[in-house]
Design an enzyme around this catalytic site. Structure first.
Site, PDB file in Angstrom:
ATOM      1  N   ASP A 135      -7.962  -5.300  -6.696  1.00  0.00           N
ATOM      2  CA  ASP A 135      -7.641  -4.222  -5.755  1.00  0.00           C
ATOM      3  C   ASP A 135      -7.831  -2.868  -6.441  1.00  0.00           C
ATOM      4  O   ASP A 135      -7.126  -2.561  -7.402  1.00  0.00           O
ATOM      5  CB  ASP A 135      -6.180  -4.367  -5.312  1.00  0.00           C
ATOM      6  CG  ASP A 135      -5.737  -3.220  -4.419  1.00  0.00           C
ATOM      7  OD1 ASP A 135      -6.602  -2.428  -3.965  1.00  0.00           O
ATOM      8  OD2 ASP A 135      -4.527  -3.113  -4.169  1.00  0.00           O
TER       9      ASP A 135
ATOM     10  N   SER B  95       0.828  -1.173   0.000  1.00  0.00           N
ATOM     11  CA  SER B  95       0.000   0.000   0.000  1.00  0.00           C
ATOM     12  C   SER B  95       0.882   1.249   0.000  1.00  0.00           C
ATOM     13  O   SER B  95       1.929   1.225  -0.642  1.00  0.00           O
ATOM     14  CB  SER B  95      -0.874  -0.091   1.244  1.00  0.00           C
ATOM     15  OG  SER B  95      -2.081   0.494   1.037  1.00  0.00           O
TER      16      SER B  95
ATOM     17  N   HIS C 108      -6.245  -6.174  -2.079  1.00  0.00           N
ATOM     18  CA  HIS C 108      -5.151  -5.326  -1.589  1.00  0.00           C
ATOM     19  C   HIS C 108      -4.138  -6.128  -0.760  1.00  0.00           C
ATOM     20  O   HIS C 108      -4.488  -6.701   0.268  1.00  0.00           O
ATOM     21  CB  HIS C 108      -5.795  -4.247  -0.731  1.00  0.00           C
ATOM     22  CG  HIS C 108      -5.005  -2.990  -0.569  1.00  0.00           C
ATOM     23  ND1 HIS C 108      -4.513  -2.262  -1.632  1.00  0.00           N
ATOM     24  CD2 HIS C 108      -4.630  -2.322   0.539  1.00  0.00           C
ATOM     25  CE1 HIS C 108      -3.893  -1.196  -1.174  1.00  0.00           C
ATOM     26  NE2 HIS C 108      -3.945  -1.205   0.133  1.00  0.00           N
TER      27      HIS C 108
END
Ligand SMILES: *[C@@H]1O[C@H](CO)[C@@H](O)[C@H](O)[C@H]1NC(C)=O
Ligand SMILES: *[C@@H]1O[C@H](CO)[C@@H](O)[C@H](O)[C@H]1NC(C)=O
Ligand SMILES: *[C@@H]1O[C@H](CO)[C@@H](O)[C@H](O)[C@H]1NC(C)=O
Ligand SMILES: *[C@@H]1O[C@H](CO)[C@@H](O)[C@H](O)[C@H]1NC(C)=O
Length: 491
Positions: free
Chosen positions: A433, A160, A458
């Site tokens: 994602d 991320s 994700h």
């Protein structure tokens, strides 16, 4: 056309707006290493400023073989919990390659509090650039403290926003870090991230098909109609269990409510079927499949009633008592400067980074998305202005969207956006994602391999392996591990 729903369902907000990597599951008997504290410089841009603060980190040296590499897990926009130092796929790689493991918390998040409070003057020290410099000074200090041999190779990991930092760390500090594993990383800063909701559409299609998509779209169209009329306001208040009566005179309240409802679906998509269960994430069994089952269930009433039922379900799982839709309460929370306040869930700090560096506002301004027309860019820009106020304007010199656009342009100029001019970075993305839309397009550069995992959400590859993992996910973990091995052989 919407029957003014006498919705007896009492109806529901967290947000998927942040690209947060959730903690992995852990067995209750795992012993976590203690937190440690590193004396870090406040301002790396000013050699004359010698103020310092205490930055949290953890170490796992169990698998270290003398002369082996060092793995560095980069913290992001939340607390860096010690669980990540004993679990997760990177720990498997550490065992495989005899690595010493560190995790460093990001400044201004968790317990790493460089300043007395989060005033705008202090938030000037919160930026990706300062965070990268923190990594470099931490690495230099640990090399000394652990008497690591010359030529020890560091590998950065992150998922991320920290995945973005891992790639940028390799870009900006190539002598400090030999390689990086950058997972689900948005690399392109962009003010209006309308692509996010479009990938949500694609993911619903890919996992459950058109019928579910049409029902979600209908539910939001119905909700938008209710925004228009005082009778509709009453329906919204009861159907979605609002904490206070909906009053449609402020469009920002309507924007906020619609984003809260969109988030009910988006957060399920973003974390679909990952392995985060029993680490306190009680919603791990709510998946695109189960949401769609509900959204397609005619016995639950019309689509908006099914959305209300989804809201109920998520409220129950999260133990929420009501849904706070009022824009002003969001701003009240975001203007609390106290790190220790219960209002501090990193919203003030993360939104600061979006306003001053990244944008990434998940608007409903794209055509191909199911969430209607009531989540505009102005709703997000207004938050920058209302949360950081006159001082913010003083720093950025403008009262409109252009200050975010200027910040976003500066970020892309600084790091290159999708053109990452470096080497030995593996860029991992998952097809469902929504964040992959700011990631890297298929790479033809062997020094920057892209690993694409069909069907995952994700950061799926960072969690511990499970029996039910797809063959694609298993293969991706192997491929990343092999790349690390190959790069550790290179000088
Ligand atoms: C490092 O991680 C392994 C795997 O979870 C664990 O068994 C070990 O206790 C950890 N070491 C430290 C020092 O925490
Ligand atoms: C998820 O698990 C909980 C128990 O942990 C259960 O009560 C709930 O019905 C499950 N939800 C779904 C959608 O399967
Ligand atoms: C993800 O990676 C695959 C394979 O490299 C690539 O085809 C795809 O375009 C990537 N997606 C994004 C948006 O990063
Ligand atoms: C991804 O997986 C789905 C179903 O498992 C399949 O239909 C699709 O063709 C796959 N796509 C790619 C690019 O491999």
């Amino acid at each position: 056309m919407v029957p003014l729903l006498v919705i007896l369902l009492t109806l529901t907000g967290a947000w998927a707006g942040r690209p947060v990597l959730l903690p992995p599951p852990h067995a209750a008997d795992l012993v976590l290493p203690p937190d440690q504290w590193f004396t870090q410089k406040l301002d790396h841009n000013n050699p004359g400023d010698d103020r310092t603060w205490q930055q949290r980190y953890q170490v796992n040296d169990t698998f270290y073989q003398p002369g082996g590499p060092v793995f560095l897990m980069i913290g992001g926009e939340g607390p860096a919990t010690a669980i990540w130092v004993v679990a997760g796929q990177w720990i498997e790689y550490a065992q495989q390659y005899g690595a010493l493991c560190f995790q460093l918390e990001h400044r201004f998040y968790g317990e790493s509090r460089p300043t007395a409070d989060m005033s705008v003057e202090n938030l000037q020290y919160l930026s990706s650039e300062q965070a990268l410099a923190d990594l470099a000074s931490f690495s230099a200090a640990m090399t000394e403290q652990y008497a690591l041999p010359e030529g020890t190779k560091w590998v950065a990991f992150g998922g991320s926003y920290p995945g973005t930092l891992a790639a940028w760390y390799r870009l900006k500090y190539p002598d400090m870090v030999h390689a990086a594993v950058s997972t689900s990383a948005p690399l392109l800063a962009k003010t209006d991230f309308l692509e996010y909701k479009q990938v949500v559409k694609d993911s619903i299609y890919a996992k459950s098909g058109e019928q579910c998509y049409m029902n979600v779209q209908q539910a939001f169209a119905d909700a938008e109609q209710l925004l228009e009329h005082p009778i509709g306001w009453r329906s919204l208040t009861s159907a979605f269990q609002l904490c206070a009566a909906f009053d449609g005179t402020s469009s920002l309240d309507g924007n906020n409510l619609m984003q809260i409802l969109a988030d009910r679906i988006e957060s399920v998509v973003q974390y679909n079927e990952d392995n985060r269960a029993f680490s306190g994430h009680k919603d791990a069994n709510i998946t695109i499949g189960s949401v769609c089952e509900l959204m397609n269930d005619e016995s639950m009433g019309v689509p908006i009633e099914r959305l209300a039922a989804l809201n109920d379900l998520i409220m129950t799982v999260h133990e929420e008592t009501c849904v706070e839709h009022r824009y002003q309460s969001l701003i009240d929370k975001m203007t609390d400067l106290d790190f220790a306040s219960e209002n501090n869930d990193a919203t003030r700090t993360w939104i600061w980074q979006t306003c001053t560096e990244f944008g990434w506002y998940q608007t409903a301004e794209g055509a191909e998305q199911p969430f209607g027309q009531h989540i505009p860019l102005s709703y997000y820009i207004q938050q920058c202005i209302d949360a950081y106020g006159p001082e913010y304007v003083w720093i950025y010199g403008g009262y409109d969207q252009s200050f975010v656009d200027a910040a976003v342009a500066a970020t892309n100029a600084k790091y290159g956006g999708r053109d990452l001019a470096t080497s030995r970075v593996v860029l991992v993305n998952g097809s469902i994602d929504p964040w992959h839309a700011m990631g890297v397009i298929v790479s033809s550069d062997p020094a920057l391999p892209a690993v694409y995992i069909n069907g995952t959400a994700h950061c799926a590859n960072m969690y511990p392996a499970r029996a039910e993992d797809s063959p694609e996910l298993v293969a991706a973990r192997q491929q990343i591990g092999d790349l690390i091995g190959q790069w550790l052989q290179e000088d």
